[in-house]
Design a protein around this motif. Structure first.
Motif, PDB file in Angstrom:
ATOM      1  N   LEU A  38      50.057  32.417  65.890  1.00  0.00           N
ATOM      2  CA  LEU A  38      50.455  31.101  65.408  1.00  0.00           C
ATOM      3  C   LEU A  38      51.140  30.312  66.520  1.00  0.00           C
ATOM      4  CD1 LEU A  38      50.046  29.777  62.668  1.00  0.00           C
ATOM      5  CD2 LEU A  38      52.390  30.400  62.074  1.00  0.00           C
ATOM      6  N   TYR A  39      51.956  30.996  67.299  1.00  0.00           N
ATOM      7  CA  TYR A  39      52.559  30.382  68.484  1.00  0.00           C
ATOM      8  C   TYR A  39      51.475  29.915  69.454  1.00  0.00           C
ATOM      9  CZ  TYR A  39      54.955  30.419  73.069  1.00  0.00           C
ATOM     10  OH  TYR A  39      55.429  30.107  74.326  1.00  0.00           O
ATOM     11  N   ALA A  40      50.373  30.667  69.552  1.00  0.00           N
ATOM     12  CA  ALA A  40      49.273  30.311  70.450  1.00  0.00           C
ATOM     13  C   ALA A  40      48.613  29.003  70.028  1.00  0.00           C
ATOM     14  CB  ALA A  40      48.237  31.435  70.486  1.00  0.00           C
ATOM     15  N   GLU A  41      48.511  28.751  68.719  1.00  0.00           N
ATOM     16  CA  GLU A  41      47.981  27.466  68.255  1.00  0.00           C
ATOM     17  C   GLU A  41      48.878  26.328  68.740  1.00  0.00           C
ATOM     18  OE1 GLU A  41      46.748  27.136  64.128  1.00  0.00           O
ATOM     19  OE2 GLU A  41      46.898  29.302  63.901  1.00  0.00           O
ATOM     20  N   ARG A  42      50.175  26.525  68.620  1.00  0.00           N
ATOM     21  CA  ARG A  42      51.118  25.521  69.077  1.00  0.00           C
ATOM     22  C   ARG A  42      51.003  25.322  70.590  1.00  0.00           C
ATOM     23  NH1 ARG A  42      56.785  24.059  67.086  1.00  0.00           N
ATOM     24  NH2 ARG A  42      56.293  25.395  65.315  1.00  0.00           N
ATOM     25  N   LEU A  43      50.786  26.412  71.323  1.00  0.00           N
ATOM     26  CA  LEU A  43      50.607  26.315  72.773  1.00  0.00           C
ATOM     27  C   LEU A  43      49.420  25.424  73.122  1.00  0.00           C
ATOM     28  CD1 LEU A  43      51.054  29.817  74.457  1.00  0.00           C
ATOM     29  CD2 LEU A  43      52.424  27.751  74.817  1.00  0.00           C
ATOM     30  N   MET A  44      48.316  25.614  72.401  1.00  0.00           N
ATOM     31  CA  MET A  44      47.128  24.820  72.712  1.00  0.00           C
ATOM     32  C   MET A  44      47.374  23.341  72.446  1.00  0.00           C
ATOM     33  SD  MET A  44      45.026  26.770  74.153  1.00  0.00           S
ATOM     34  CE  MET A  44      43.300  26.269  74.091  1.00  0.00           C
ATOM     35  N   ARG A  45      48.221  23.033  71.498  1.00  0.00           N
ATOM     36  CA  ARG A  45      48.616  21.638  71.313  1.00  0.00           C
ATOM     37  C   ARG A  45      49.414  21.169  72.532  1.00  0.00           C
ATOM     38  NH1 ARG A  45      52.477  18.971  66.536  1.00  0.00           N
ATOM     39  NH2 ARG A  45      52.162  16.792  67.212  1.00  0.00           N
ATOM     40  N   GLU A  46      50.350  21.993  72.992  1.00  0.00           N
ATOM     41  CA  GLU A  46      51.144  21.635  74.158  1.00  0.00           C
ATOM     42  C   GLU A  46      50.271  21.469  75.402  1.00  0.00           C
ATOM     43  OE1 GLU A  46      54.182  24.577  74.632  1.00  0.00           O
ATOM     44  OE2 GLU A  46      55.050  24.230  72.648  1.00  0.00           O
ATOM     45  N   PHE A  47      49.199  22.250  75.480  1.00  0.00           N
ATOM     46  CA  PHE A  47      48.309  22.178  76.633  1.00  0.00           C
ATOM     47  C   PHE A  47      47.306  21.028  76.531  1.00  0.00           C
ATOM     48  CE2 PHE A  47      48.702  27.085  77.177  1.00  0.00           C
ATOM     49  CZ  PHE A  47      49.963  26.923  77.739  1.00  0.00           C
ATOM     50  N   GLY A  48      47.299  20.292  75.411  1.00  0.00           N
ATOM     51  CA  GLY A  48      46.442  19.117  75.283  1.00  0.00           C
ATOM     52  C   GLY A  48      45.104  19.353  74.615  1.00  0.00           C
ATOM     53  N   TYR A  49      44.917  20.520  73.975  1.00  0.00           N
ATOM     54  CA  TYR A  49      43.615  20.831  73.383  1.00  0.00           C
ATOM     55  C   TYR A  49      43.486  20.340  71.943  1.00  0.00           C
ATOM     56  CZ  TYR A  49      42.368  23.648  77.390  1.00  0.00           C
ATOM     57  OH  TYR A  49      42.048  24.059  78.662  1.00  0.00           O
ATOM     58  N   LEU A  50      44.545  19.796  71.381  1.00  0.00           N
ATOM     59  CA  LEU A  50      44.492  19.312  70.002  1.00  0.00           C
ATOM     60  C   LEU A  50      44.928  17.855  69.932  1.00  0.00           C
ATOM     61  CD1 LEU A  50      46.002  22.510  68.364  1.00  0.00           C
ATOM     62  CD2 LEU A  50      43.628  21.759  68.180  1.00  0.00           C
ATOM     63  N   ASP A  51      44.593  17.078  70.964  1.00  0.00           N
ATOM     64  CA  ASP A  51      44.954  15.666  70.990  1.00  0.00           C
ATOM     65  C   ASP A  51      44.153  14.840  69.996  1.00  0.00           C
ATOM     66  OD1 ASP A  51      46.841  16.170  72.891  1.00  0.00           O
ATOM     67  OD2 ASP A  51      45.673  15.432  74.591  1.00  0.00           O
ATOM     68  N   ASP A  52      42.954  15.289  69.648  1.00  0.00           N
ATOM     69  CA  ASP A  52      42.171  14.610  68.615  1.00  0.00           C
ATOM     70  C   ASP A  52      42.926  14.704  67.296  1.00  0.00           C
ATOM     71  OD1 ASP A  52      39.277  13.710  67.595  1.00  0.00           O
ATOM     72  OD2 ASP A  52      40.050  15.240  66.238  1.00  0.00           O
ATOM     73  N   ASP A  53      43.132  13.572  66.622  1.00  0.00           N
ATOM     74  CA  ASP A  53      43.934  13.580  65.402  1.00  0.00           C
ATOM     75  C   ASP A  53      43.325  14.440  64.302  1.00  0.00           C
ATOM     76  OD1 ASP A  53      46.233  12.210  66.074  1.00  0.00           O
ATOM     77  OD2 ASP A  53      45.444  10.241  65.495  1.00  0.00           O
ATOM     78  N   GLY A  54      42.004  14.539  64.268  1.00  0.00           N
ATOM     79  CA  GLY A  54      41.369  15.400  63.275  1.00  0.00           C
ATOM     80  C   GLY A  54      41.729  16.861  63.511  1.00  0.00           C
TER      81      GLY A  54
END
Length: 553
Positions: A411-427
């Protein structure tokens, strides 16, 4: 410490060949465990003896001190569980003998005649294994330890699917139909084994309905005493359940607020449900066909591994392969991961269990799940431990899995990918936030249902009422974006697997606190990549031990 741990792995593999196959320990693929009371006693005696040997041993260095702490905590709990009579009574919809026996065939190699001979032998062993299991269930029932009726009925339905008695094709028949290039004798053995296994599962379904169901309690909640034991198993820590329940509500509220903000951007001020409907209708996020789902999973996983390597993590060649597959039908829906073998001959695998007739999939809901199960989630974490043979003994690498540690990291890894810019798409971001909201809801519902806690004022949901399974389902459907078919499976899962579901969020909380602590100690010298690699190379452990070890970084 390490020789005691390594010897335990070998001895345990002989007593539980399913675990041996899951962990790639060779020499046991043609066997199944003794699931009778005698078999459970043999495994308990092995654990108790190894625990005594470990207690008498003196660690020579920090690595051995950690190894001793990990072993004592994990195996000590196994002894407690046996003393409580829980392993022999195991019956739930996701992680009990009926599911595990079926799943082990997914991990067996099937490339040579020798492989198929092992499959034939194991198929032939299914009736005896399930007969021993039935004996244990009755033995446990005589002592008043029986799973709730919901778990009995749902597991019987799963057995119907796998045996083919509901009009479909037996899982085992489909399995052996893929045997190419085997001689007539072996093919006959495979077909006979498949028929025997199918009949055994059909008989188990009948047994559950006719002999276990009448003795099963209608009450789903396990109560505080048993819940605390299960919680310790899944967290590797003893926690304040009232505090965790209160924190779960606070985290849920925080995530719900952010979801509304993101939803407003997607749907011009709309609610999360309105934003979800808009995304569901958007062809950019739609996949048609299960093959397309697998190809998307594989493409996203491969790209994540390539991008993360050498930039955010040190990833050796052996970890660069992650297979993505659709799981056979019949089990609970959702994604899960199975580890590579010790020599990486079998790679780590991400499985997606979907309804057999489902052909339409929505990527915005599942992008962060791929990162959770793959890289930098379970695959990177589990496979790194497997790879660290120079640092970790075989118990640490193969048998020390703790959901609070593992699911917390994922779950922390999902948050990491947001921090790394992989979840910038609002969807994709809305999907990730809903996944985290979903895990916060698990903390609330799992603890709330099993301890029969009241719903607090100010939550906007049946305030003051006591949690029930019906309220748990309503909460999942109305306060998260979870699809109803998944929500129903989730509630069944929580009720049959007490204490496991909160491990995700509670584990993530510890990982975040540990990172903040190391950053505070190191200041400008803090190196995120080094923190992650140091932590992953420690291998799995309970949250209390992990907290102590991370405090030294």
């Amino acid at each position: 410490m390490h020789p005691i741990s390594d010897r335990y792995v070998e001895d345990y593999a002989a007593l539980d060949p399913i675990v041996a196959t899951f962990q790639g320990i060779i020499g046991h693929d043609d066997q199944l465990p003794d699931l009778s009371p005698d078999g459970h006693l043999a495994r308990a005696e092995l654990a108790a003896g190894a625990l005594r040997a470990m207690a008498a041993a003196e660690p020579a260095d920090d690595a051995e001190r950690t190894a001793k702490a990990v072993f004592a905590e994990r195996i000590g709990l196994e002894v407690e569980l046996h003393d409580a009579g829980l392993p022999a009574a195991a019956l739930n919809v996701i992680e009990s003998p009926p599911q595990i026996i079926r799943q082990v065939f997914d991990l067996m190699p099937a490339d040579t005649e020798e492989h198929w001979a092992a499959i034939a032998a194991r198929l032939t062993a299914v009736p005896d294994a399930l007969a021993g299991y039935r004996t244990s269930l009755l033995h446990s029932a005589d002592r008043g330890v029986v799973s709730a009726l919901r778990q009995v009925e749902r597991t019987a339905e799963q057995c119907d699917v796998w045996s083919g008695v509901n009009g479909g094709t037996s899982f085992f028949t489909t399995l052996v139909a893929a045997a190419d290039g085997v001689d007539d004798v072996l093919r006959a053995e495979l077909e006979a084994g498949a028929q025997a296994a199918s009949k055994a599962y059909a008989a188990l379904a009948t047994f559950l309905r006719e002999e276990v169901a009448p003795r099963a309690p209608i009450e789903d909640a396990v109560g505080a005493e048993r819940y605390r034991l299960w919680s310790r198993l899944y967290l590797g820590a003893e926690i304040d359940l009232a505090e965790a329940y209160e924190w779960g509500w606070a985290e849920f509220t925080r995530l719900e607020t952010e979801m509304r903000q993101v939803s407003g951007r997607i749907s011009a001020g709309g609610s999360p449900a309105e934003a979800a409907a808009q995304l569901d209708a958007d062809p950019r996020y739609r996949l048609s066909g299960q093959r397309a789902l697998v190809e998307w999973m594989q493409r996203l996983s491969d790209q994540a591994l390539a991008d993360l390597r050498d930039v955010h993590f040190e990833i050796p060649d052996e970890l660069m392969r992650l297979d993505c597959r659709i799981a056979p039908p019949g089990g609970s829906v959702g994604a899960y991961y199975t580890s590579p073998t010790d020599n990486f001959g079998r790679p780590g695998t991400m499985w997606w269990s979907v309804p057999a007739d489902r052909e339409e999939f929505l990527t915005w809901r599942e992008t962060s799940t791929v990162y959770h199960e793959g890289a930098p989630g379970h695959h990177l974490q589990v496979a790194t431990a497997v790879y660290e043979s120079a640092r970790l003994n075989r118990f640490q690498r193969l048998l020390a899995w703790v959901p609070g540690y593992g699911e917390g990291w994922a779950l922390y890894a999902e948050r990491l990918m947001r921090e790394f810019g992989y979840l910038d798409d609002d969807g994709d971001l809305l999907g990730m936030l809903d996944a985290h909201l979903f895990r916060a809801a698990r903390v609330i519902i799992d603890i709330g249902m099993h301890l029969k806690l009241p719903i607090p004022a100010g939550t906007g949901f049946h305030e003051g009422e006591t949690w029930t399974p019906e309220l748990g389902l309503e909460f999942m459907i109305t306060r998260t974006l979870t699809e109803p078919v998944y929500a129903r499976d989730e509630v069944d899962r929580y009720l049959g697997w007490p204490g496991q579901a909160p491990a995700y969020k509670l584990g993530e909380r510890l990982w975040l606190a540990a990172r903040d602590g190391v950053r505070a100690r190191h200041g400008a010298e803090f190196d995120l990549k080094r923190f992650h690699m140091d932590a992953l190379r420690m291998g799995p452990m309970g949250l209390d031990t992990l907290k102590e070890r991370l405090a030294t970084l």
